[in-house]
Design a protein around this motif. Structure first.
Motif, short mmCIF file in Angstrom:
data_model
loop_
_atom_site.label_atom_id
_atom_site.label_comp_id
_atom_site.label_asym_id
_atom_site.label_seq_id
_atom_site.Cartn_x
_atom_site.Cartn_y
_atom_site.Cartn_z
N ARG A 66 0.84 -1.20 0.00
CA ARG A 66 0.00 0.00 0.00
C ARG A 66 0.88 1.25 0.00
NH1 ARG A 66 -4.87 0.36 -1.38
NH2 ARG A 66 -5.54 -1.29 0.06
N ASN A 99 -7.49 -8.10 -7.77
CA ASN A 99 -7.65 -6.70 -8.14
C ASN A 99 -6.33 -6.16 -8.71
OD1 ASN A 99 -9.74 -4.75 -8.08
ND2 ASN A 99 -8.71 -3.61 -6.46
N HIS A 100 -6.42 -5.40 -9.79
CA HIS A 100 -5.26 -4.73 -10.41
C HIS A 100 -4.24 -5.68 -11.04
CE1 HIS A 100 -6.80 -0.94 -9.20
NE2 HIS A 100 -6.36 -0.92 -7.96
N ARG A 104 1.82 -7.00 -9.48
CA ARG A 104 2.25 -6.22 -8.30
C ARG A 104 2.61 -7.12 -7.13
NH1 ARG A 104 -2.92 -3.02 -5.50
NH2 ARG A 104 -4.41 -4.71 -5.65
N HIS A 167 -0.04 3.48 -10.47
CA HIS A 167 -1.04 3.84 -9.44
C HIS A 167 -0.37 4.65 -8.32
CE1 HIS A 167 -4.04 3.30 -6.33
NE2 HIS A 167 -4.69 2.32 -6.95
N LYS A 190 -16.70 6.02 -9.87
CA LYS A 190 -16.81 4.64 -9.40
C LYS A 190 -17.60 4.55 -8.10
CE LYS A 190 -13.27 1.77 -10.04
NZ LYS A 190 -11.87 1.23 -10.02
N ASP A 210 -13.19 8.45 -6.24
CA ASP A 210 -12.73 7.31 -7.05
C ASP A 210 -13.28 7.53 -8.46
OD1 ASP A 210 -11.72 4.96 -7.98
OD2 ASP A 210 -12.72 3.66 -6.52
N TRP A 242 -7.93 8.99 -6.85
CA TRP A 242 -8.49 8.20 -5.74
C TRP A 242 -8.03 8.71 -4.39
CZ3 TRP A 242 -6.21 3.96 -2.55
CH2 TRP A 242 -7.18 3.27 -1.81
N GLU A 267 -3.30 8.43 -10.97
CA GLU A 267 -2.88 7.21 -11.66
C GLU A 267 -2.95 7.41 -13.17
OE1 GLU A 267 -5.39 4.09 -10.00
OE2 GLU A 267 -5.72 5.33 -8.24
O1 LIG Z 1 -6.93 -1.68 -2.66
P1 LIG Z 1 -6.37 -1.75 -4.05
O2 LIG Z 1 -6.64 -3.05 -4.76
O3 LIG Z 1 -4.90 -1.42 -4.06
O4 LIG Z 1 -7.11 -0.62 -4.89
C1 LIG Z 1 -7.10 0.72 -4.45
C2 LIG Z 1 -7.90 1.59 -5.41
O5 LIG Z 1 -7.28 1.57 -6.67
C3 LIG Z 1 -7.87 2.43 -7.68
O6 LIG Z 1 -7.71 3.76 -7.37
C4 LIG Z 1 -9.33 2.10 -7.88
O7 LIG Z 1 -9.96 3.04 -8.73
C5 LIG Z 1 -10.06 2.04 -6.56
O8 LIG Z 1 -11.39 1.59 -6.76
C6 LIG Z 1 -9.34 1.12 -5.58
O9 LIG Z 1 -10.02 1.10 -4.35
#
Ligand SMILES: O=P(O)(O)OC[C@H]1O[C@H](O)[C@H](O)[C@@H](O)[C@@H]1O
Length: 288
Positions: A66, A99-100, A104, A167, A190, A210, A242, A267
């Motif tokens: 993070r 996610n993402h 990473r 990001h 979002k 967001d 964000w 980002e």
């Molecule tokens: O918690 P993460 O998977 O790192 O994502 C953190 C954030 O990333 C981006 O900014 C997305 O637009 C958000 O919706 C998300 O909450």
């Protein structure tokens, strides 16, 4: 002026994280080989950290770090339905699609280092052979160039469907007093899952933010009471802005309750999914 690239173990409280430190003309960058994650950037001696790294960031057990600059690839956020449209549901159910994206939380290799009078540059690469929508092994490269600014270049020469984002988490005195401009008036929110229109090209980080802004300018300015950072971008088709604010931050184990206002994310993203190579650049230049 001393310039160097040094392998180090640990940064801050992440004491066992394998890292590389780049130094040039008083500026410092630290990048982890886990995620090719830039953890730290200071533009000169005695200057504050441009990037925010959570004191609760962790990396064990495949956790994404993070703060700093996470690399999102080959999808952004939850996997985009357009990328997996041809995959049978039974196959999809067996896949872990975090996610993402995938990179990473994986280790990258160092593939090049350069020290010249003008700059230092470290290149990390990763080969990925488990993309759900192609059987190809795809190589992703990430160049980190430090001179009077920090230039991050993420590239993939293979013409596949791929999304990406750099990001970046920027340190600010108070996100509620922070603004980013100029931004398009139309954006996708979002938080409310809806298209929105703003009457101003300035975003103030009031409440949970967001937002996906399409077709953003090549240069954005982040301004708060103590900071001015120019954020330039190339190869992008969107910027994502964000900050979770208090309630959302409280649902994240790695954002301290009293520190969600210490950062904003700006980002640089490439979100279209037509099959093409990738070359996404973010240039971070604090105005000292
Ligand atoms: O918690 P993460 O998977 O790192 O994502 C953190 C954030 O990333 C981006 O900014 C997305 O637009 C958000 O919706 C998300 O909450």
């Amino acid at each position: 002026m001393t310039s160097s690239i040094t392998e180090i173990t640990g940064f801050g409280h992440l004491t066992d994280l394998p890292c590389w430190q780049l130094r040039h003309a008083g500026a410092t960058v630290v990048v982890s080989s886990y995620g090719a994650h830039v953890l730290h950037y200071a533009a000169a001696e005695q200057q504050p950290a441009v990037l925010w790294l959570s004191p609760k960031a962790v990396w064990q057990n495949q956790q994404p770090i993070r703060g700093g600059v996470p690399i999102c690839w080959p999808w952004f956020g939850k996997v985009d339905a357009r990328l997996i449209a041809d995959i049978p549901p039974a196959t999809l159910a067996t896949l872990k699609l975090p996610n993402h994206g995938l990179v990473r939380t994986r280790f990258w290799q160092i593939t090049e280092q350069q020290i010249t009078a003008d700059a230092v540059m470290l290149e990390l690469s990763i080969s990925v052979n488990d993309l759900p929508w192609t059987s190809e092994t795809v190589t992703l490269r990430y160049q980190i160039r430090l001179d009077h600014q920090l230039t991050l270049t993420l590239s993939c020469d293979t013409a596949i469907a791929q999304q990406a984002a750099l990001h970046s988490y920027f340190t600010v005195a108070d996100s509620r007093q922070t603004q980013v401009q100029p931004l398009p008036l139309e954006f996708y929110d979002k938080v409310s899952d809806s298209q929105q229109h703003s009457s101003s090209d300035v975003l103030h980080f009031v409440g949970e933010i967001d937002r996906v802004y399409p077709s953003t300018a090549d240069s954005l300015m982040l301004v708060d009471s103590t900071t001015r950072v120019q954020i330039s971008q190339q190869g992008h088709d969107a910027s994502v802005l964000w900050n979770p604010a208090a309630a959302k931050a409280a649902t994240s184990a790695d954002i301290p309750a009293d520190q969600w206002s210490d950062f904003v994310c700006v980002e640089s993203a490439k979100l279209s999914v037509t099959a093409a190579p990738l070359a996404l650049v973010q240039i971070i230049q604090p105005q000292i």
